[in-house]
Design a protein around this motif. Structure first.
Motif, mmCIF file in Angstrom:
data_model
loop_
_atom_site.group_PDB
_atom_site.id
_atom_site.type_symbol
_atom_site.label_atom_id
_atom_site.label_comp_id
_atom_site.label_asym_id
_atom_site.label_seq_id
_atom_site.Cartn_x
_atom_site.Cartn_y
_atom_site.Cartn_z
ATOM 1 N N ARG A 245 -0.483 0.409 -35.478
ATOM 2 C CA ARG A 245 -0.770 1.025 -36.774
ATOM 3 C C ARG A 245 0.237 0.607 -37.851
ATOM 4 O O ARG A 245 0.169 1.092 -38.976
ATOM 5 N N ARG A 246 1.178 -0.288 -37.492
ATOM 6 C CA ARG A 246 2.216 -0.680 -38.447
ATOM 7 C C ARG A 246 1.608 -1.262 -39.728
ATOM 8 O O ARG A 246 2.055 -0.958 -40.834
ATOM 9 N N LYS A 247 0.609 -2.123 -39.591
ATOM 10 C CA LYS A 247 -0.083 -2.691 -40.727
ATOM 11 C C LYS A 247 -1.582 -2.637 -40.474
ATOM 12 O O LYS A 247 -2.028 -2.271 -39.382
ATOM 13 N N VAL A 248 -2.349 -3.028 -41.467
ATOM 14 C CA VAL A 248 -3.805 -3.026 -41.333
ATOM 15 C C VAL A 248 -4.353 -4.402 -41.692
ATOM 16 O O VAL A 248 -3.682 -5.211 -42.335
ATOM 17 N N VAL A 249 -5.579 -4.633 -41.257
ATOM 18 C CA VAL A 249 -6.300 -5.869 -41.552
ATOM 19 C C VAL A 249 -7.587 -5.507 -42.270
ATOM 20 O O VAL A 249 -8.258 -4.533 -41.904
ATOM 21 N N LEU A 250 -7.932 -6.280 -43.288
ATOM 22 C CA LEU A 250 -9.209 -6.124 -43.969
ATOM 23 C C LEU A 250 -10.172 -7.165 -43.414
ATOM 24 O O LEU A 250 -9.843 -8.351 -43.343
ATOM 25 N N ALA A 251 -11.351 -6.715 -42.996
ATOM 26 C CA ALA A 251 -12.348 -7.606 -42.405
ATOM 27 C C ALA A 251 -13.648 -7.487 -43.187
ATOM 28 O O ALA A 251 -14.075 -6.372 -43.518
ATOM 29 N N ALA A 252 -14.268 -8.624 -43.481
ATOM 30 C CA ALA A 252 -15.520 -8.615 -44.246
ATOM 31 C C ALA A 252 -16.530 -9.558 -43.609
ATOM 32 O O ALA A 252 -16.192 -10.678 -43.221
ATOM 33 N N ASP A 253 -17.759 -9.092 -43.522
ATOM 34 C CA ASP A 253 -18.875 -9.894 -43.015
ATOM 35 C C ASP A 253 -19.922 -9.954 -44.114
ATOM 36 O O ASP A 253 -20.554 -8.948 -44.434
ATOM 37 N N VAL A 254 -20.095 -11.132 -44.718
ATOM 38 C CA VAL A 254 -21.045 -11.303 -45.821
ATOM 39 C C VAL A 254 -22.237 -12.106 -45.326
ATOM 40 O O VAL A 254 -22.085 -13.238 -44.863
ATOM 41 N N GLY A 255 -23.417 -11.510 -45.399
ATOM 42 C CA GLY A 255 -24.636 -12.188 -44.996
ATOM 43 C C GLY A 255 -25.447 -12.614 -46.207
ATOM 44 O O GLY A 255 -24.988 -12.557 -47.348
ATOM 45 N N ALA A 256 -26.680 -13.028 -45.968
ATOM 46 C CA ALA A 256 -27.538 -13.500 -47.056
ATOM 47 C C ALA A 256 -27.912 -12.378 -48.012
ATOM 48 O O ALA A 256 -27.992 -12.583 -49.230
ATOM 49 N N SER A 257 -28.127 -11.178 -47.498
ATOM 50 C CA SER A 257 -28.568 -10.069 -48.342
ATOM 51 C C SER A 257 -27.851 -8.763 -48.045
ATOM 52 O O SER A 257 -28.246 -7.715 -48.557
ATOM 53 N N HIS A 258 -26.802 -8.830 -47.238
ATOM 54 C CA HIS A 258 -26.133 -7.612 -46.804
ATOM 55 C C HIS A 258 -24.681 -7.934 -46.499
ATOM 56 O O HIS A 258 -24.345 -9.061 -46.108
ATOM 57 N N ALA A 259 -23.799 -6.967 -46.687
ATOM 58 C CA ALA A 259 -22.384 -7.196 -46.401
ATOM 59 C C ALA A 259 -21.742 -5.935 -45.845
ATOM 60 O O ALA A 259 -22.178 -4.814 -46.139
ATOM 61 N N SER A 260 -20.702 -6.140 -45.036
ATOM 62 C CA SER A 260 -19.918 -5.038 -44.483
ATOM 63 C C SER A 260 -18.447 -5.347 -44.657
ATOM 64 O O SER A 260 -18.025 -6.505 -44.538
ATOM 65 N N VAL A 261 -17.666 -4.318 -44.942
ATOM 66 C CA VAL A 261 -16.212 -4.456 -44.993
ATOM 67 C C VAL A 261 -15.608 -3.348 -44.140
ATOM 68 O O VAL A 261 -16.223 -2.290 -43.950
ATOM 69 N N ALA A 262 -14.407 -3.606 -43.627
ATOM 70 C CA ALA A 262 -13.757 -2.622 -42.777
ATOM 71 C C ALA A 262 -12.249 -2.774 -42.851
ATOM 72 O O ALA A 262 -11.732 -3.840 -43.221
#
Length: 406
Positions: A84-101
Motif C-alpha cells: 500500500r506504500r504507493k498506487v498504480v493507475l491502470a486504464a483499458d481503452v477500447g473502441a467504444s468503452h473504457a475503464s480506469v482503476a
C-alpha cells in the motif's frame, strides 16, 4: 489474484544478492520474514542485511510485521512487503468503452470506474477522460497524486511500447504517432507505460490464473480479433508491436468476403462481432452488434447459435496454425464474444484438435477467460509494477533518496 512468484537466488558469488533491489524481490511474495530467515536464504552478512533492510524501510517498500515466536530472549522482528506504500493507475481503452482503476503495488484493485468512450474522438479527448477519472478515483480513496508510482494504459491498436506511441492503428483516427505516454506523464509526473490492449489482457490473465503456464496465447474476440503471445514466460510484441494480429490472417472458407483492410477472407471479416451481427441481419434478425448475437444465442436463437459455432471453427483454422507454430500449453479466449462460452469454444476446439499436430495438442487446454472484466486492468497494473519494482528501479530509488538526504 496470486502474488508475485518467489525470487530465485542466483548461484555462486552472485547468490549473495548484494543489492537491496535484489533482496526486495524476495519479500514481494507478501510473506513476513525475520532477519535470520533472510540471512539463511541470501547468505548476506548480518551488517550487510541490516543496511539493505534500512534502505528498503526508508523507501517505505517494506515495513514491520510484528514479532516472530521467541526461542528464548527478545522475539525477533519480521518484515513484509508494504503493497500500500504507493498506487498504480491502470486504464483499458477500447473502441467504444473504457475503464480506469487504482491498484496497490500487488495489483489489488482499490477503486475503479467504467464508461462509454469513443476512441475515434481522438487522443486529447480520450486521454482527458482517462486523466480526469483517474484523479477522481484517487480523491475518492484519499490518495494524493504524489503516491502514484506509475500509469499503465492499454489501447485497441498497435503500439510502439518503448515510446508509448500508437503505430498506424486502424480504428483510431488521429492517434498515429501521438505521444500518449508523454501526454499522461505531463499530468501525473510519473512513469507511463502503454501497450496494445490484448497484450495487457494476456499479462493480466496469466498472472492471475495461469502462472504455472509459461506458454500462453490469449485471444480477444470482439470488434476485432487479436492475440497476446506469452512465450517462455515473456510477452512477445514483435519487431513493430504488431504481433498477434490474428484478425487479418486468411481463412480458406472466406475467400469471397471482403475485409475492411482491403483483402479477402480475413478472419475478422468472418468471425468478429460486427461480422456475425451482419450475418444475422441477412436472415432478417435484428442484431446490432456481437454482444447482441451472444444475447440472442443465450435465449436459444438457432441462427445466432449456428453463427457462433461457425465463428469458432473459423477461429480454430487460424489458431491451429498458431498451435503448430508456437506450441502453447493453454489458449484463453476473452473479449465480448467469449461470453458465448462453449457455443464459441466448441467450434474452436473442434478445429484446433483436428488441424493441429497431435504432439502440440497432447496437453493443450482451450479455456474461456476467467477475468472477462479485469484482465486488462490487472495487466496494465502488472506492467507498471514489474517495471517500477524491478531490482534496477529500486536501486535507482535508493540512490535518489540518498542524494536528496545528502
Amino acid at each position: 489474484m496470486q502474488t508475485s512468484p518467489a525470487y530465485e537466488r542466483p548461484s555462486g558469488e552472485a547468490g549473495l544478492l548484494a543489492r537491496a533491489g535484489d533482496l526486495f524481490q524476495l519479500l514481494r511474495d507478501g510473506k513476513a520474514r525475520t532477519r535470520s530467515e533472510l540471512i539463511a536464504v541470501t547468505g548476506l552478512a548480518r551488517t550487510t542485511l541490516a543496511a539493505r533492510i534500512d534502505a528498503l524501510t526508508a523507501l517505505g517498500y517494506i515495513g514491520p510485521a510484528g514479532e516472530a515466536a521467541s526461542s528464548g530472549g527478545r522475539p525477533p522482528s519480521r518484515f513484509i512487503f508494504n503493497a500500500r506504500r504507493k498506487v498504480v493507475l491502470a486504464a483499458d481503452v477500447g473502441a467504444s468503452h473504457a475503464s480506469v482503476a487504482v491498484t496497490d503495488l500487488d495489483g489489488v484493485i482499490l477503486a475503479r470506474h467504467s464508461g462509454a468512450l469513443d476512441i475515434s474522438n481522438g487522443p486529447e479527448d480520450v486521454l482527458t477522460w482517462v486523466v480526469q477519472n483517474c484523479r477522481s478515483l484517487l480523491a475518492g480513496i484519499g490518495r494524493p497524486e504524489g503516491e502514484v508510482a506509475g500509469v499503465g494504459l492499454g489501447l485497441p491498436g498497435p503500439v510502439e511500447h518503448h515510446t508509448g506511441r500508437p503505430v498506424k492503428p486502424p480504428i483510431m483516427p488521429g492517434w498515429d504517432g501521438f505521444d500518449v505516454a508523454g501526454y499522461i506523464r505531463a499530468e501525473f509526473g510519473s512513469e507511463v507505460l502503454v501497450d496494445n490492449d490484448v497484450n495487457i489482457m494476456a499479462v493480466g490473465e496469466r498472472h492471475a490464473f495461469w502462472q504455472d503456464h509459461q506458454n500462453l496465447l490469449f485471444v480477444k474476440a470482439a470488434t476485432g480479433i487479436g492475440a497476446g503471445i506469452i512465450s517462455s514466460g515473456q510477452l512477445q510484441r514483435g519487431a513493430d508491436g504488431a504481433s498477434g494480429d490474428l484478425g487479418h490472417i486468411r481463412v480458406p472458407s472466406g475467400e469471397d468476403v471482403l475485409c475492411r483492410c482491403g483483402n479477402h477472407g480475413c478472419l475478422e471479416a468472418l468471425a468478429s462481432g460486427p461480422a456475425l451481427a451482419a450475418k444475422l441481419r441477412t436472415h432478417g434478425i435484428d442484431a446490432a452488434s456481437g454482444t447482441a448475437v451472444v444475447d440472442l444465442a443465450a435465449t436459444g436463437d438457432v441462427q445466432a447459435t449456428l453463427a457462433l459455432r461457425q465463428a469458432g471453427r473459423d477461429m480454430g483454422e487460424v489458431l491451429a496454425m498458431c498451435v503448430n507454430l508456437l506450441n502453447p500449453s493453454v489458449i484463453v479466449v476473452g473479449g465480448s464474444l467469449s461470453r458465448a462460452g462453449d457455443q464459441l469454444l466448441a467450434g474452436i476446439r473442434e478445429t484446433v484438435y483436428r488441424r493441429s499436430q497431435p504432439l502440440a495438442t497432447s496437453k493443450l487446454r482451450i479455456e474461456q477467460s476467467k477475468a472477462p472484466i479485469d484482465a486488462a486492468i490487472w495487466g496494465a497494473s502488472r506492467m507498471v509494477i514489474e517495471h517500477v519494482l524491478s531490482p534496477e528501479a529500486v536501486e535507482s530509488a535508493i540512490r535518489d533518496a540518498a542524494l536528496q538526504n545528502a
